[in-house]
Structure formats: structure tokens, C-alpha cells
Motif scaffolding. Structure first.
Motif, short mmCIF file in Angstrom:
data_model
loop_
_atom_site.label_atom_id
_atom_site.label_comp_id
_atom_site.label_asym_id
_atom_site.label_seq_id
_atom_site.Cartn_x
_atom_site.Cartn_y
_atom_site.Cartn_z
N SER A 208 0.82 -1.22 0.00
CA SER A 208 0.00 0.00 0.00
C SER A 208 0.85 1.27 0.00
O SER A 208 0.81 2.08 0.93
CB SER A 208 -0.95 0.01 1.20
OG SER A 208 -1.82 -1.10 1.17
N GLU A 210 2.26 5.07 -0.86
CA GLU A 210 1.62 6.38 -0.97
C GLU A 210 2.65 7.39 -1.47
O GLU A 210 3.83 7.33 -1.12
CB GLU A 210 1.08 6.86 0.37
CG GLU A 210 0.00 5.99 0.97
CD GLU A 210 -0.54 6.56 2.28
OE1 GLU A 210 -0.55 7.80 2.41
OE2 GLU A 210 -0.91 5.78 3.16
N ASN A 234 -4.32 0.81 -2.44
CA ASN A 234 -4.74 -0.19 -1.45
C ASN A 234 -4.22 -1.55 -1.88
O ASN A 234 -4.71 -2.15 -2.84
CB ASN A 234 -6.27 -0.20 -1.35
CG ASN A 234 -6.77 -1.20 -0.32
OD1 ASN A 234 -5.99 -1.89 0.33
ND2 ASN A 234 -8.07 -1.28 -0.16
N GLY A 235 -3.21 -2.04 -1.17
CA GLY A 235 -2.58 -3.30 -1.54
C GLY A 235 -3.09 -4.52 -0.80
O GLY A 235 -2.47 -5.59 -0.86
N GLU A 236 -4.23 -4.40 -0.11
CA GLU A 236 -4.75 -5.53 0.64
C GLU A 236 -5.20 -6.64 -0.30
O GLU A 236 -5.74 -6.38 -1.39
CB GLU A 236 -5.93 -5.09 1.51
CG GLU A 236 -5.54 -4.09 2.59
CD GLU A 236 -6.75 -3.64 3.41
OE1 GLU A 236 -7.86 -4.10 3.10
OE2 GLU A 236 -6.56 -2.84 4.34
N ARG A 249 -8.27 0.25 -7.10
CA ARG A 249 -7.55 0.30 -5.82
C ARG A 249 -6.88 1.65 -5.57
O ARG A 249 -6.30 1.85 -4.52
CB ARG A 249 -6.48 -0.79 -5.81
CG ARG A 249 -7.00 -2.22 -5.79
CD ARG A 249 -7.68 -2.55 -4.45
NE ARG A 249 -7.98 -3.97 -4.36
CZ ARG A 249 -7.19 -4.88 -3.82
NH1 ARG A 249 -5.99 -4.51 -3.35
NH2 ARG A 249 -7.55 -6.13 -3.75
#
Length: 334
Positions: A208, A210, A234-236, A249
């Protein structure tokens, strides 16, 4: 040879090696193409302290006073008061992390007699910091410039502060090593660099990352501007390198504000550089002013720029696949 150098090396019991070096200036000529340029400078001095044998942990202090390169005509390069301070420590995966501070008192370049062929910068300061927590790397860069003069246009002070968060340390280390190896082997570096980035993209995005532009400001006699921006991924879960998946994402936001007169002058200068290159008479300046005024009004009519109380503003965002501009949704073409 440009200078005589004295070097002192001290090796301590704790495996820390200290190197002190000083340079005595020489005046000489430097061949550049078919011309010879005169070199004047005031030498350099520094201190390097190394710990261990892997060259990842070190402290460096370096300074180099005025440097001037002059040609037979108006060509001239002046660099005054360069100072650098570096403090690096070894992180995970053999990464060197720390802080680099670089300052320059003055930079001036002139390549002809005309005002339009001269640029001067004063008071340049650069700070780059890399740190690590739980094998996630944060990079910060800040650039401050007191004054910039290009031709007859003056700017400053200006500032840029940008940061990158949540970079996977192992992926960064592998990418760095692969990039070094790529530099050794000849080939299409642009294609190879894109391939390297793609091959490590999944690992980088999974943490995730930034990117944040905390401050981008510029001032001039006509006013100034200020911009900020933030992009996050969002790397979930599972990360798929598919454009539509990646957009879903991704989230981003940005805002921009500028003085009305500042925008008018920048728009006029931009159009004037293209419109009046071959005919710099006063009538062309007036034509550029009219064209830039119409362009700014068109942006206002399209709700791309807002104008109120002498300020132009713009806000934009992207979340859940929906772009917004100045509070209004923007339809996508796909």
C-alpha cells in the motif's frame, strides 16, 4: 589536473576509517569542443568517516567554494559555496538509509550577451531522507530555492516537499540491484527499466504505497501559487496487474490555488514563448495577452478553474473509480 590534493587516512581499532582531504586550487584551461575555457576556483575540503567494510554506513562533510568557468566570449558558469553533509546507516537487505543535505549559495550560467540567455539561482537547499520501520521505507525530499532569475523573469522563494511511504524494503533492494546490473549491460534502457519496474510492481504495490506532495509553491513579483497532492494504493489481498483493477484500488486528491495576476502572467508568458518566438514586437505581446485571457476564461467556463476573490482554485479527487473536479463528477470515456 585541476587541483593538488592532500589526503589523510586514519584507521581506528573499532573498524571506523576516517579520511580527510583538502585541495589547493590551480588555475588552468579546460578544452570544451574547439574552445579553451578558463577555470578559477577555491579548492575543496572534506571529511569521510566509514564504519565496517561494506561502504553502507558512513558520514561525509564536504564543501567546495567558488568555481568560475569563462570562455573567450560571454560564456560563463559560476558555482559558489557548495556544501554537503551525509549521514548514512545500513538498513535491512543491505540498503543504505539516512539523510543527505546539500546547499549551494549561487549558480549562474550565461551563454551569450543577451538577457534571455542567462539563468541565476541563489540559496538552493536540498534535503533527502530515507528511513525504515518494519521493513517499510519512507523517502522524503525537500527543495528550497530563495531566488531564480531566468532571462527577465524573476521567481522565488519556491519550495517542493514530496514523500513516498510504505515502500517494501526487499523489493526496493532487488530493484536497485537489478537496475545496477542493467547499467552494465548495453541495450534499450527505457524498455529494460520498464520491464524491471513491472516485474517488481506486485511486491511494491502489496504494501500500500503512498506518494504525497506536501507542498509545491512558487512566488514571483506578480503573486504566487501553491499545490498539494496525495496518491495512495490499497494493496490488501491479491494484487493483479490489470489497469481496471489498479484504478479500482487507487485513490488520489489534489488542490491548487494561485493569485489571479500570477496566473495571467504565466499564461501570457507561456503563449508568448510559442507565439512570439519569431516576431517579438509589442503587438505580439498584446496578442499573447488576449489569447491567454481567452484561454483562462475558457477554463473557467468549463469549471476546470474557479475564480473568486482574486484567486484561481482547483480541487480534484479520484476514489472508487470516480473522478471529481471542483466537487462535480467527471464522466469516464471507458
Amino acid at each position: 589536473q585541476l587541483a593538488t590534493t592532500d589526503i589523510t587516512v586514519l584507521t581506528a581499532i573499532n573498524s571506523r576509517t576516517e579520511v580527510s582531504f583538502t585541495g589547493n586550487p590551480l588555475q588552468t584551461t579546460i578544452p570544451m569542443g574547439t574552445d579553451n575555457f578558463t577555470l578559477n576556483w577555491q579548492g575543496f575540503a572534506g571529511h569521510l568517516s566509514l564504519e565496517g567494510s561494506n561502504l553502507l554506513t558512513y558520514d561525509l562533510d564536504f564543501n567546495a567554494p567558488g568555481l568560475e568557468i569563462s570562455g573567450q566570449g560571454a560564456e560563463r558558469l559560476v558555482v559558489e559555496g557548495i556544501t554537503t553533509q551525509v549521514k548514512m546507516r545500513e538498513g535491512s537487505h543491505k540498503l543504505s538509509l539516512g539523510t543527505v543535505l546539500t546547499a549551494m549559495e549561487k549558480f549562474e550560467a550565461q551563454w551569450n550577451n543577451g538577457r534571455e540567455e542567462r539563468v541565476t539561482m541563489t540559496g538552493l537547499n536540498i534535503r533527502i531522507t530515507s528511513s525504515e520501520k518494519a521493513e517499510l521505507i519512507r523517502l522524503e525530499e525537500e527543495i528550497n530555492l530563495d531566488h531564480l532569475r531566468f532571462a527577465d523573469k524573476e521567481y522565488g522563494p519556491s519550495n517542493l516537499k514530496i514523500s513516498l511511504d510504505n515502500l517494501d524494503a526487499q523489493a526496493v533492494a532487488k530493484l536497485t540491484e537489478a537496475y545496477k546490473a542493467m547499467q552494465v549491460n548495453p541495450g534499450n534502457n527505457e524498455v529494460m527499466a520498464l520491464g524491471l519496474l513491472t516485474s517488481h510492481a506486485t511486491a511494491l504495490l502489496a504494501k500500500s504505497p503512498e506518494i504525497r506532495i506536501e507542498n509545491l509553491s512558487l512566488t514571483s513579483p506578480e503573486g504566487g501559487s501553491l499545490s498539494r497532492g496525495h496518491i495512495a494504493f490499497n494493496g490488501e489481498g491479491q494484487v493483479i496487474l490489470n489497469p481496471l483493477f489498479l484504478l479500482g484500488r487507487l485513490s488520489a486528491e489534489a488542490d491548487f490555488i494561485a493569485d489571479e495576476h500570477f496566473m495571467a502572467m504565466q499564461a501570457k508568458n507561456f503563449i508568448k514563448d510559442h507565439l512570439c518566438a519569431e516576431r517579438p514586437e509589442p503587438s505580439c505581446d498584446q496578442e499573447a495577452a488576449r489569447a491567454s485571457s481567452k484561454k483562462l476564461q475558457s477554463l473557467i467556463d468549463q469549471n476546470i478553474l474557479l475564480l473568486a476573490n482574486g484567486k484561481y482554485t482547483l480541487t480534484a479527487s479520484f476514489k472508487n473509480g470516480q473522478p471529481m473536479l471542483n466537487g462535480q463528477p467527471v464522466p469516464l470515456s471507458f
